[in-house]
Write an enzyme that holds these catalytic residues in place. Structure first.
Site: not given
Length: 445
Positions: A73, A318
């Protein structure tokens, strides 16, 4: 500022993916020679003089192909207070990554060709690692209408992986249509497996501890039921399905059974799910609040076994940065997520290498070859360190140790669950197409 240009590098005496010790000669973005004493004999054979070559001492270091993260992200556009493409890719380079796939839950959502091209161009301008945008499956991540999958696939970013990560594509009919659509161009749907009706208000793993702590439980079946459903849908459609951040023993068993049937299903595990357990939630420290939640020791052992035997294809970080105000608050109000790019390789060494569950060659497979293959970026990344391959590689000192200090991170955010922990291994150098992005453990300018 992009990394400084260097055309020719000689790495001396490094262990190639933990095996043979050799020199590597890099010129014009490629590995042009591998062998012994290249500094004495190999330079002249390639028309090079010593003064034209930057020498990097590789004694005691392990040379790995540049790591590839399928789940990052980067927050830009829209949440530049948490991360930008520049700061995120700097963190990635320090972690040994030469390519990352940027998730779609930005603001605006990466559900159009215009947004994915913006992220792709920002990655090229930053120059610390290649950025491959992941497109949203549904418009606005709302789960009601398919996004512009074809337009994103045909864009300059050439998107091949699509995910609503952070949200589950819970509608079975819509998930089926997505799998059918991407099949036409060989794309992949990466599912965030979380049945929303089973996780309303969920705060941590469901079990005895969640009851003691008074936190709403997040049952394993919420993940496992979606994985099982989507495997059946994918078997019907004959497309490509990828399972994001698998975290339970039951999920490993379901994916293992699917692979035994020969289905085109891949899965990932995060570094934190390889090491940390639900017990940390007892501190009520929101840094340990993550989606999916930290699970039991039994689950940790199962995902380690799944990664070692290949049931779980890859490690994906992640990496989920958040500004201080989104984490430095009471548990129930805190955002889900942890940073992970700079610590991923050290955690994998700690959990898998130092425990003798995996070898460095297997780490290269799970953190470079396979993620590049799933993300369909093997033209430039995830290739073995052989003559003629792109010079995307990282040098790791496995004997080194370091204590994690959040304030030293290149990321804008500080929400690492490994704060104060001493981890093994240190990335000494990272090369992107032969140009160092990291040298001597520091960003190259």
């Amino acid at each position: 500022m992009s990394p400084r240009p260097i055309n020719t590098v000689l790495i001396t005496g490094a262990s190639i993916v933990g095996g043979e010790v050799a020199d590597l000669l890099i010129d014009n973005g490629q590995i042009v020679a591998i062998g012994n004493d290249l500094g004495q004999n190999g330079l002249a054979q390639h028309g090079l003089a010593k003064e034209e070559v930057e020498v990097v001492e590789g004694k005691g270091l392990v040379a790995l192909p540049g790591l590839v993260d399928l789940h990052t992200h980067l927050r830009e556009p829209g949440r530049e207070d948490a991360e930008t493409v520049l700061t995120g890719t700097r963190a990635a380079a320090l972690g040994g990554f030469t390519a990352v796939h940027a998730m779609a839950n930005t603001d605006p959502v990466a559900d159009t060709a215009g947004v994915v091209e913006q992220v792709w161009r920002l990655g090229r301008e930053a120059g610390y690692c290649d950025v491959f945008p992941i497109g949203a499956v549904t418009v606005g991540l709302k789960g009601t209408q398919l996004a512009e999958l074809g337009a994103m696939a045909d864009s300059a970013a050439r998107v091949r992986v699509f995910s609503d990560d952070g949200m589950c594509v819970w509608d079975a009919a819509l998930m089926r249509r997505a799998l059918e659509y991407v099949k036409a161009f060989g794309g992949v749907v990466a599912q965030h497996a979380q049945e929303p009706r089973l996780t309303q208000g969920a705060q941590m793993n469901e079990g005895a501890l969640s009851g003691v702590l008074g936190l709403t439980g997040w049952p394993s079946v919420a993940e496992e039921s979606i994985i099982a459903r989507d495997i059946l849908l994918n078997a019907h459609v004959g497309s490509k399905l990828h399972i994001c951040h698998l975290s339970t023993k039951g999920s490993v068993a379901i994916v293992r059974a699917a692979k035994e049937r020969g289905l085109d299903v891949t899965a990932e595990v995060t570094p934190h799910h390889l090491l940390l357990t639900e017990d940390l939630a007892a501190s009520y420290n929101p840094v340990y609040k993550v989606n999916p939640p930290l699970r039991t020791r039994e689950d940790v052992e199962a995902v380690r076994e799944g990664l070692a035997d290949g049931t779980i294809d890859i490690v994906a970080t992640d990496h989920a940065p958040h500004p201080v105000e989104d984490k430095d608050c009471e548990w129930s109000a805190a955002a889900f997520g942890m940073t992970g790019l700079e610590t991923a390789l050290s955690v994998v060494q700690h959990a898998m290498i130092d425990t003798k569950v995996m070898t460095w060659a297997e780490v290269a497979d799970r953190m470079s070859y396979r993620p590049a293959a799933i993300g369909q970026v093997t033209a430039d990344h995830g290739q073995p360190l052989v003559v003629g391959a792109p010079a995307n590689l990282t040098l790791v000192d496995p004997a080194s140790q370091r204590t994690v200090v959040p304030g030293e991170s290149a990321s804008l955010s500080r929400n690492t669950p490994f704060d104060g922990m001493t981890l093994p291994g240190r990335v000494v150098a990272t090369f992107l197409r032969g140009t160092p992005t990291v040298l001597d453990g520091k960003l190259a300018r």
